[in-house]
Enzyme design. Structure first.
Site, PDB file in Angstrom:
ATOM      1  N   GLU A   1     -10.490  -1.045   2.203  1.00 19.00           N
ATOM      2  CA  GLU A   1     -10.406  -1.831   0.962  1.00 19.00           C
ATOM      3  C   GLU A   1     -10.524  -3.302   1.315  1.00 19.00           C
ATOM      4  O   GLU A   1      -9.916  -3.724   2.316  1.00 19.00           O
ATOM      5  CB  GLU A   1      -9.075  -1.557   0.257  1.00 19.00           C
ATOM      6  CG  GLU A   1      -8.973  -0.115  -0.213  1.00 19.00           C
ATOM      7  CD  GLU A   1      -7.627   0.217  -0.889  1.00 19.00           C
ATOM      8  OE1 GLU A   1      -6.818  -0.698  -1.094  1.00 19.00           O
ATOM      9  OE2 GLU A   1      -7.416   1.383  -1.190  1.00 19.00           O
TER      10      GLU A   1
ATOM     11  N   ARG B   1      -3.368   6.998  -1.389  1.00 22.20           N
ATOM     12  CA  ARG B   1      -3.879   6.089  -0.368  1.00 22.20           C
ATOM     13  C   ARG B   1      -5.219   6.593   0.130  1.00 22.20           C
ATOM     14  O   ARG B   1      -5.437   7.809   0.206  1.00 22.20           O
ATOM     15  CB  ARG B   1      -2.939   6.022   0.850  1.00 22.20           C
ATOM     16  CG  ARG B   1      -1.793   5.031   0.752  1.00 22.20           C
ATOM     17  CD  ARG B   1      -2.269   3.574   0.705  1.00 22.20           C
ATOM     18  NE  ARG B   1      -1.162   2.649   0.659  1.00 22.20           N
ATOM     19  CZ  ARG B   1      -0.551   2.227  -0.454  1.00 22.20           C
ATOM     20  NH1 ARG B   1      -0.941   2.655  -1.631  1.00 22.20           N
ATOM     21  NH2 ARG B   1       0.452   1.351  -0.389  1.00 22.20           N
TER      22      ARG B   1
ATOM     23  N   HIS C   1      -7.860  -0.202  -6.467  1.00 23.76           N
ATOM     24  CA  HIS C   1      -6.434  -0.101  -6.089  1.00 23.76           C
ATOM     25  C   HIS C   1      -5.543  -0.804  -7.130  1.00 23.76           C
ATOM     26  O   HIS C   1      -4.874  -1.798  -6.823  1.00 23.76           O
ATOM     27  CB  HIS C   1      -6.200  -0.689  -4.679  1.00 23.76           C
ATOM     28  CG  HIS C   1      -4.923  -0.171  -4.049  1.00 23.76           C
ATOM     29  ND1 HIS C   1      -4.790   0.044  -2.704  1.00 23.76           N
ATOM     30  CD2 HIS C   1      -3.724   0.166  -4.591  1.00 23.76           C
ATOM     31  CE1 HIS C   1      -3.571   0.498  -2.446  1.00 23.76           C
ATOM     32  NE2 HIS C   1      -2.908   0.575  -3.582  1.00 23.76           N
TER      33      HIS C   1
HETATM   34  C1  GLV Z   1       0.631   0.482  -4.169  1.00 24.11           C
HETATM   35  O1  GLV Z   1      -0.282   1.087  -3.733  1.00 24.11           O
HETATM   36  C2  GLV Z   1       1.911   0.370  -3.540  1.00 24.11           C
HETATM   37  O2  GLV Z   1       2.106   0.928  -2.443  1.00 24.11           O
HETATM   38  O3  GLV Z   1       2.778  -0.308  -4.101  1.00 24.11           O
END
Ligand code: GLV
Length: 325
Positions: free
Chosen positions: A266, A237, A285
């Site tokens: 983001e 993250r 991401h």
């Molecule tokens: C992706 O980052 C998730 O948390 O599924």
């Protein structure tokens, strides 16, 4: 019987979504892009259920707009976009989608690691831009990167995704060190303190959830502790790694390269200093982004919602204490 209203903030892949409409009055947001926060607040006013994405910020303010809410099912493993204490205090179950994305995310972490070590995006740009010429061709130093085979990999956190990265590292003959709050016994992985991971690793891959105690865990001071020439990978993250300090370490040459899939803000804003650097491999991401994994995640999210609609505990519940009262 009056059916409960369930808001789904994005059309879902997978097969289980087709079962949802016979169990509730579902409202699927079909607008382009992300569902605007103002629309989310309005739609939540009379909803009993919500299936959301990790891009939907469920802050205390937003949740206050949902007085009838009985459950939330997020199509994500991470739930840092949700104010979990507020949900728990109201007895609202929160579901997530663990497990199914482990290998897919570990693949991306390894892809970033290899791409950063061997300068793959830089090389791709070089060829596309027509820079590969007789005067600028093979030489002993030409695109010389860093060896992955036999190097030391340091894992920050040793959960399921991190363990899957360790399995991939074994195939590359890497020596694997890991720090986890509670030591875990995993084949070919040595549990060490965080300082040792930082100081001894050639490659460091971050795999902790974002929580108050992991925010800025990889701070400027910890980046300074890393071995000169190390490569940092973050598929966990944004907010865990200090992005400005990372950019400075990459620019100044303390770190050799980085691979980053997750960011403090983001989508990435144009002023992010990482955008200026050729020794960082960026991704938007996409850790869990394969067609099969996304369909599996959607199916788990729907299964959590179906269980809640049937008055059953969700199969994957982040705050199971709500079932105790
Ligand atoms: C992706 O980052 C998730 O948390 O599924």
């Amino acid at each position: 019987m009056i059916m409960k209203k369930v808001l789904v903030t994005h059309p879902l892949p997978g097969t289980r979504i087709h079962d949802l409409s016979s169990h509730c009055n579902e409202l699927v947001w079909r607008g382009s892009g992300l569902m605007p926060a103002s629309t989310l607040r309005e739609e939540l006013a009379d909803c009993q259920g919500l299936i959301c994405m990790l891009t939907d910020r469920l802050s205390a303010d937003v949740l206050a707009c949902a007085p009838q809410l009985e459950f939330v099912s997020s199509m994500s493993v991470g739930v840092d976009h949700v104010d979990v204490p507020v949900l728990s205090a109201r007895g609202i179950a929160l579901g997530n989608t663990p497990g199914v994305l482990v290998d897919t995310t570990a693949d991306l972490a390894f892809a970033l690691l290899l791409a950063a070590a061997r300068r793959v995006p830089e090389a791709d740009n070089f060829v596309r831009q027509g820079k590969w010429s007789e005067h600028n061709a093979w030489s002993p130093e030409f695109f010389a990167g860093k060896d992955v085979s036999g190097a030391t990999l340091g894992l920050v956190g040793l959960g399921a995704i991190s363990q899957a990265v360790a399995r991939r590292a074994a195939g590359f003959g890497m020596d694997v060190l890991a720090w986890n709050r509670t030591a875990r016994h995993v084949a070919n992985v040595r549990n060490v303190i965080l300082d040792e991971v930082l100081e001894r690793s050639d490659f460091i891959s971050v795999h902790v959830a974002l929580a108050p105690d992991t925010r800025n865990l990889i701070s400027a001071a910890r980046i300074a502790q890393m071995k000169p020439g190390a490569v940092l990978i973050n598929t966990a993250r944004g907010g865990i790694v200090d992005e400005r300090a990372l950019a400075e370490a990459l620019l100044g040459g303390h770190l050799y390269a980085a691979g980053v899939d997750v960011f403090e803000r983001e989508p990435l804003t144009a002023d992010n200093p990482l955008l200026e650097l050729s020794n960082v491999v960026l991704a938007p991401h996409i850790g869990s982004a394969t067609q099969i994994t996304r369909a599996r995640m959607a199916d788990l999210a729907v299964d959590n919602a179906l269980a809640a609609l049937a008055g059953q505990p969700m199969p994957h519940c982040v705050n199971p204490e709500v079932y105790k009262s």
